[in-house]
Scaffold this motif. Structure first.
Motif: not given
Lengths: 105, 455
Positions: B72-73, B75-77, B377, B410, B412, B415, B428, B437
């Motif tokens: 599970d990351s 993040t795009a990077t 936001a 909690t 976002q 992205a 999670k 969000r």
């Protein structure tokens, strides 16, 4: 031991200093690629960083003296050139964490 | 599985099994559930995948019901990313796709490079990122993609696309050139121009598809945009260039810099120890929430990493040849054991047909889709699920500005910064109030929302 990722952002102009800090505090041998210049929101570069609970507390509290001591100690442990106190303070004062990023960029 | 490599094939097999996962990049600390992973052991050839930067490591998770491991990351990077040259990941082979000042003279430096003025016009996505090209030659003013080179081979089909408009010329041309290496004219083998394409003074995304000749010397391809026959000093605006394999222009992917996703005929380095070299027909098999995906004829570069392409992956197999049907069946059987199960769709009114069921934060409205305007936001949520469990969220995103992602109670998660069909997020949750969000800048829509527990 590991916390959920914490979103951190710093001005793009400080990415070199931030990645030096990343290399110092990284639990592993890397860290110099923590902030990716291609991952920006506005003029800020954003990284989603997992921390140990201890280090996360240091980062989130943002107490100047605590940052200075913890980063200097960590650099010494890893045998790395320490960041200057001025650079550490610049990063500390520029850092945005979590929801601060969305509300202030 | 090791029989797949019995004849010396390059590649590797990185199972999601925790016994082959380590927290540190040296492979000395066993990975723990919900801890980071910096070393994935290749059980086929011992070419282990490593990531030494903690921020770029995925987490090791276990599904709560079936106890299957996954990475599970979110993040795009995130490192250890699986980058497919397919709809699952990187498709656009170009770099600097909105920054033509980085491009060079087209057709292997043979033509006159148009003058580039950066950020002169509002682009189709609403940002001031479109560039103006100014013609510098009456019949050979052409701009082409810059380094890194884009690998190619005989008979491959490529499609180039780009948004183009002009107030003072009526046509332009695409060109796909091919050569033996680099971008110097001496390495140039030939090119195919499109017919003149009629343009107007409004943004239209045009495309051109061609098949490379049956020439075994071809190793690189060069994507070009040309004025064709035009008056010096005339101009056109360009934005969002894309070059991809296949005959159909797929959704645009912005690529800022860095390597293209497909092969580099250079053996991978110790940093990228998969060591897949000089091959044009890798098979990549990967466990996804939908099951085992086997992608044929994929190409792999030196920077091929292993990590969640959209915050989720498990076993990964790469081998530098096509698999036989029997081998595919074997791979599917083996990898199927690691396919996590997904629960039913918990989102009510995910197609937003009525303005009900969703709690709308500032700027959100529902009228056939869920739309948000820029300013604050804010969240679009429902009460569902169990706090602390893991969920997979998908939705169709139409984005004008800013980013949008899932909302885990909690923060976002993810992205998405471009229009994307079936954007995927894994999260999670920290409460039962979850959904989407958008950041303060986000303006766009969300539709066809699906929220499923990872069982």
């Amino acid at each position: 031991m590991w916390t959920e990722r914490l979103a951190l952002s710093i001005p793009l102009t400080l990415i070199a200093e931030a990645n030096t800090l990343g290399a110092i505090i990284d639990q592993d041998s890397g860290g110099s690629l923590t902030f990716d210049p291609n991952q920006t929101v506005g003029d800020y570069v954003v990284a989603y960083v997992p921390f140990t609970e201890t280090m996360r507390g240091v980062v989130e509290r943002r107490i100047a003296a605590e940052w200075q001591a913890a980063i200097a100690q960590r650099a010494e442990q890893k045998g790395m050139e320490p960041l200057s106190p001025e650079t550490i303070e610049l990063l500390r004062s520029s850092l945005k964490i979590g929801d601060e990023i969305e509300s202030e960029i | 599985m090791q029989l797949l490599f019995a004849n010396g094939e390059n590649g590797g097999y990185w199972p999601a099994d925790p016994q082959y996962s380590f927290e540190d990049s040296a492979g000395t600390l066993a990975a723990s559930v919900n801890g980071v992973v910096g070393y994935r052991m290749d059980v086929a050839l011992g070419k282990h995948a490593v990531q030494a930067t903690t921020a770029n490591k995925p987490y090791l998770r276990r599904t709560p019901t079936t106890d299957k491991p996954w990475y599970d990351s979110n993040t795009a990077t995130g490192a250890m990313n699986v980058t497919f040259a397919s709809a699952m990941g990187r498709r656009n082979l170009l770099t600097y796709t909105e920054n033509f000042s980085a491009w060079i003279a087209g057709i292997y430096d043979q033509h006159a490079r148009p003058t580039v003025t950066s950020n002169t016009d509002i682009a189709p996505d609403g940002s001031l990122t479109a560039d103006t090209l100014t013609c510098t030659h009456v019949e050979a003013s052409t701009i082409g993609n810059t380094t890194p080179t884009i690998a190619a081979s005989a008979n491959q089909v490529f499609t180039i696309s780009c948004w183009v408009k002009s107030s003072n010329i009526s046509t332009f041309r695409f060109c796909i050139a091919y050569g033996t290496s680099g971008y110097s004219f001496g390495n140039h083998l030939g090119y195919t121009f499109s017919l003149p394409i009629t343009i107007i003074n409004s943004w239209v995304r045009y495309s051109f598809t061609t098949q490379l000749p049956n020439n075994a010397s071809i190793t690189t391809v060069h994507a070009c945009i040309s004025f064709g026959s035009a008056t010096v000093g005339t101009t056109m605006q360009v934005w969002g260039a894309q070059l991809e394999l296949g005959s159909t222009p797929t959704d645009y992917q912005k690529i800022v810099a860095g390597p293209s996703a497909v092969l580099d005929p250079v053996a991978l380095t110790a940093t990228y120890p998969q060591n897949i070299s000089a091959t044009t027909n890798c098979t990549i098999a990967c466990v996804t929430p939908e099951g085992v995906v086997i992608a044929d004829n994929q190409t792999v570069r030196t920077t091929f990493n292993i990590a969640p392409a959209f915050g989720y992956n498990s076993d990964v197999l790469i081998i530098n040849r096509a698999l036989t049907p029997a081998e595919k069946a074997l791979v599917t059987r083996v990898m199927q054991r690691s396919v996590p199960s997904l629960g039913s769709n918990l989102a009510v009114n995910g197609s937003f047909t009525t303005d009900t069921d969703w709690t709308k934060g500032s700027g959100w409205s529902i009228d056939g889709t869920a739309a948000k305007s820029a300013g604050t936001a804010s969240n679009l949520t429902q009460t569902l699920g169990v706090s602390g469990n893991q969920y997979r969220v998908t939705a169709d995103i139409a984005r004008t500005a800013g980013t949008v992602g899932a909302y885990n109670g909690t923060a976002q998660i993810g992205a998405t910064a471009a229009t994307e069909t079936a954007a995927k997020y894994a999260m999670k949750t920290t409460s039962t109030t979850v959904g989407f969000r958008g950041d303060a800048s986000f303006a766009g829509t969300v539709d066809n929302a699906v929220i499923q527990e990872i069982l």
